[in-house]
Design an enzyme around this catalytic site. Structure first.
Site, PDB file in Angstrom:
ATOM      1  CB  SER A 193      -7.934  -4.076   2.804  1.00  0.00           C
ATOM      2  OG  SER A 193      -7.734  -2.882   3.497  1.00  0.00           O
ATOM      3  N   GLY A 248       0.182   5.396  -4.449  1.00  0.00           N
ATOM      4  CA  GLY A 248      -0.411   6.657  -4.906  1.00  0.00           C
ATOM      5  C   GLY A 248       0.134   7.843  -4.120  1.00  0.00           C
ATOM      6  NE  ARG A 249      -1.553   6.694   1.099  1.00  0.00           N
ATOM      7  CZ  ARG A 249      -1.567   5.795   2.075  1.00  0.00           C
ATOM      8  NH1 ARG A 249      -1.335   6.168   3.317  1.00  0.00           N
ATOM      9  NH2 ARG A 249      -1.817   4.528   1.810  1.00  0.00           N
ATOM     10  CD1 TRP A 250       7.391   6.499  -2.202  1.00  0.00           C
ATOM     11  CD2 TRP A 250       7.040   6.616  -4.417  1.00  0.00           C
ATOM     12  NE1 TRP A 250       8.622   6.441  -2.818  1.00  0.00           N
ATOM     13  CE2 TRP A 250       8.437   6.504  -4.184  1.00  0.00           C
ATOM     14  CE3 TRP A 250       6.597   6.691  -5.741  1.00  0.00           C
ATOM     15  CZ2 TRP A 250       9.371   6.473  -5.222  1.00  0.00           C
ATOM     16  CZ3 TRP A 250       7.530   6.668  -6.771  1.00  0.00           C
ATOM     17  CH2 TRP A 250       8.897   6.558  -6.506  1.00  0.00           C
ATOM     18  CG  LEU A 256       9.921 -16.807  -2.572  1.00  0.00           C
ATOM     19  CD1 LEU A 256      10.601 -15.899  -1.549  1.00  0.00           C
ATOM     20  CD2 LEU A 256       9.329 -15.930  -3.674  1.00  0.00           C
ATOM     21  CG  HIS A 259       0.073   1.827  -9.268  1.00  0.00           C
ATOM     22  ND1 HIS A 259      -0.152   1.519  -7.944  1.00  0.00           N
ATOM     23  CD2 HIS A 259      -1.021   2.522  -9.675  1.00  0.00           C
ATOM     24  CE1 HIS A 259      -1.327   2.017  -7.569  1.00  0.00           C
ATOM     25  NE2 HIS A 259      -1.868   2.632  -8.601  1.00  0.00           N
ATOM     26  CB  SER A 265      -8.586  -5.716  -3.766  1.00  0.00           C
ATOM     27  OG  SER A 265      -9.252  -4.489  -3.991  1.00  0.00           O
ATOM     28  CG  ASP A 280      -2.095   0.911   1.104  1.00  0.00           C
ATOM     29  OD1 ASP A 280      -2.303   1.467   0.003  1.00  0.00           O
ATOM     30  OD2 ASP A 280      -2.814   1.083   2.097  1.00  0.00           O
ATOM     31  CD  GLU A 291       2.687 -13.086  15.663  1.00  0.00           C
ATOM     32  OE1 GLU A 291       2.658 -11.892  16.021  1.00  0.00           O
ATOM     33  OE2 GLU A 291       2.270 -14.026  16.370  1.00  0.00           O
ATOM     34  NE  ARG A 313      -3.149  -1.553   4.295  1.00  0.00           N
ATOM     35  CZ  ARG A 313      -4.405  -1.634   3.918  1.00  0.00           C
ATOM     36  NH1 ARG A 313      -5.204  -2.488   4.504  1.00  0.00           N
ATOM     37  NH2 ARG A 313      -4.879  -0.864   2.958  1.00  0.00           N
TER      38      ARG A 313
HETATM   39  C1  FPP Z   1      -2.033   0.097  -3.417  1.00  0.00           C
HETATM   40  O1  FPP Z   1      -1.519   1.423  -3.331  1.00  0.00           O
HETATM   41  C2  FPP Z   1      -1.425  -0.580  -4.558  1.00  0.00           C
HETATM   42  C3  FPP Z   1      -2.103  -1.201  -5.560  1.00  0.00           C
HETATM   43  C4  FPP Z   1      -3.568  -1.276  -5.628  1.00  0.00           C
HETATM   44  C5  FPP Z   1      -1.378  -1.812  -6.698  1.00  0.00           C
HETATM   45  C6  FPP Z   1      -0.190  -2.595  -6.268  1.00  0.00           C
HETATM   46  C7  FPP Z   1       0.538  -3.115  -7.439  1.00  0.00           C
HETATM   47  C8  FPP Z   1       1.886  -3.190  -7.509  1.00  0.00           C
HETATM   48  C9  FPP Z   1       2.792  -2.777  -6.427  1.00  0.00           C
HETATM   49  C10 FPP Z   1       2.541  -3.754  -8.715  1.00  0.00           C
HETATM   50  C11 FPP Z   1       2.371  -5.241  -8.726  1.00  0.00           C
HETATM   51  C12 FPP Z   1       3.062  -5.861  -9.834  1.00  0.00           C
HETATM   52  C13 FPP Z   1       2.477  -6.631 -10.768  1.00  0.00           C
HETATM   53  C14 FPP Z   1       3.337  -7.273 -11.761  1.00  0.00           C
HETATM   54  C15 FPP Z   1       1.021  -6.837 -10.855  1.00  0.00           C
HETATM   55  P1  FPP Z   1      -2.529   2.625  -3.500  1.00  0.00           P
HETATM   56  O2  FPP Z   1      -2.644   2.945  -4.941  1.00  0.00           O
HETATM   57  O3  FPP Z   1      -3.821   2.297  -2.829  1.00  0.00           O
HETATM   58  O4  FPP Z   1      -1.777   3.773  -2.749  1.00  0.00           O
HETATM   59  P2  FPP Z   1      -2.471   4.949  -1.930  1.00  0.00           P
HETATM   60  O5  FPP Z   1      -3.163   4.302  -0.762  1.00  0.00           O
HETATM   61  O6  FPP Z   1      -1.319   5.804  -1.514  1.00  0.00           O
HETATM   62  O7  FPP Z   1      -3.418   5.654  -2.849  1.00  0.00           O
END
Ligand code: FPP
Length: 249
Positions: A205, A28-30, A136, A42, A70, A25, A216, A197
């Site tokens: 979530s 977006g904020r990053w 893994l 992303h 999700s 998670d 844990e 998380r």
């Molecule tokens: C949540 O952050 C992140 C996601 C919904 C997408 C996560 C996906 C990846 C890290 C890439 C995975 C790689 C593959 C190959 C599928 P957010 O957007 O909710 O962030 P925010 O809470 O800051 O808005």
């Protein structure tokens, strides 16, 4: 002459979790903090995932289940959804070869049949290529929702009962586990020992509700794109100091 032996720095004994679930998670904020569009986060998140997967493998972790999309994420703006759906295509070209060389086996869980064709094809190619790998397991949760997972399990079990293949009195916890998506994992790796998380949110979530019964939980303020080898090490170190009792004493 008296000589003092230099004190050796002891490395912390690590009890490494076999299976880690990660809620990635904060992308977006990053990105927003860097005045970039959310999708930039992303993309950086995908790079973080590669680093964490290799680091986890090196620390002896056996399975990583990562929450990549999700069942609720479809409500995001269309452009963002399309971008995320294209990530597995890029992931296959840029990152899967290195994972394959590292003996990583790629799998997925979720309602994957509803993913766009190209997304599913890229993931299936990654699964096929790494099928015989013994290291893994990198398990992507895509179009995954824990309640949806339980609902489809109940439907299948009800059908088995209707077809007289199963007696309701014989249904055990193991029966239910056998109908969850995670039944595709080796039996001793179905439930995560540790769930991480990122980004400071304190909830699960809809991520692996059945499987997380005894996990844990580790929450960190680090945003997912900044989560790397050191952050994973910190999480595992904290885990190694926890006492898991599974309801006992
Ligand atoms: C949540 O952050 C992140 C996601 C919904 C997408 C996560 C996906 C990846 C890290 C890439 C995975 C790689 C593959 C190959 C599928 P957010 O957007 O909710 O962030 P925010 O809470 O800051 O808005």
């Amino acid at each position: 002459m008296f000589r003092f032996k230099k004190k050796e720095k002891l490395s912390v004994p690590l009890e490494v979790p076999k299976h880690i679930g990660i809620i990635m998670d904060g992308n977006g904020r990053w990105a927003k903090k860097r005045m970039q569009p959310r999708v930039f986060g992303h993309k950086a998140g995908m790079e973080a995932l590669q680093e964490v997967t290799i680091a986890a493998k090196e620390m002896g972790v056996k399975a990583l289940t990562v929450y990549a999309f999700s069942t609720e994420n479809w409500t995001r703006p269309q452009q963002e959804v399309s971008f995320i759906m294209n990530l597995p295509v890029e992931f296959y070209d840029r990152f899967v070869p290195e994972l394959h060389r590292n003996n990583v086996k790629i799998q997925m869980i979720g309602e994957v049949s509803r993913l766009p064709k190209e997304t599913l094809e890229a993931l299936e190619k990654a699964e096929a290529l790494t099928h015989s790998n013994t290291g893994l397991i990198l398990n992507f949760a895509l179009n995954y929702g824990g309640r949806a997972e339980l609902t489809q399990a109940v439907k299948q079990i009800a059908q088995e009962v209707l077809d007289a293949h199963l007696n309701p009195g014989d249904i055990t916890e193991e029966t239910i586990a056998n109908y969850l998506y995670t039944s595709s994992l080796p039996k001793d790796l179905r439930d995560p020992d540790l769930i991480i998380r990122t980004s400071g949110e304190l909830r699960l979530s809809n991520f692996l509700p059945w499987q997380a019964a005894y996990s844990e939980l580790y929450f960190t303020d680090v945003m997912w794109p900044d989560f790397g080898e050191k952050a994973l090490h910190d999480a595992i170190e904290e885990y190694s100091h926890r006492h898991r009792r599974f309801g006992g004493v």
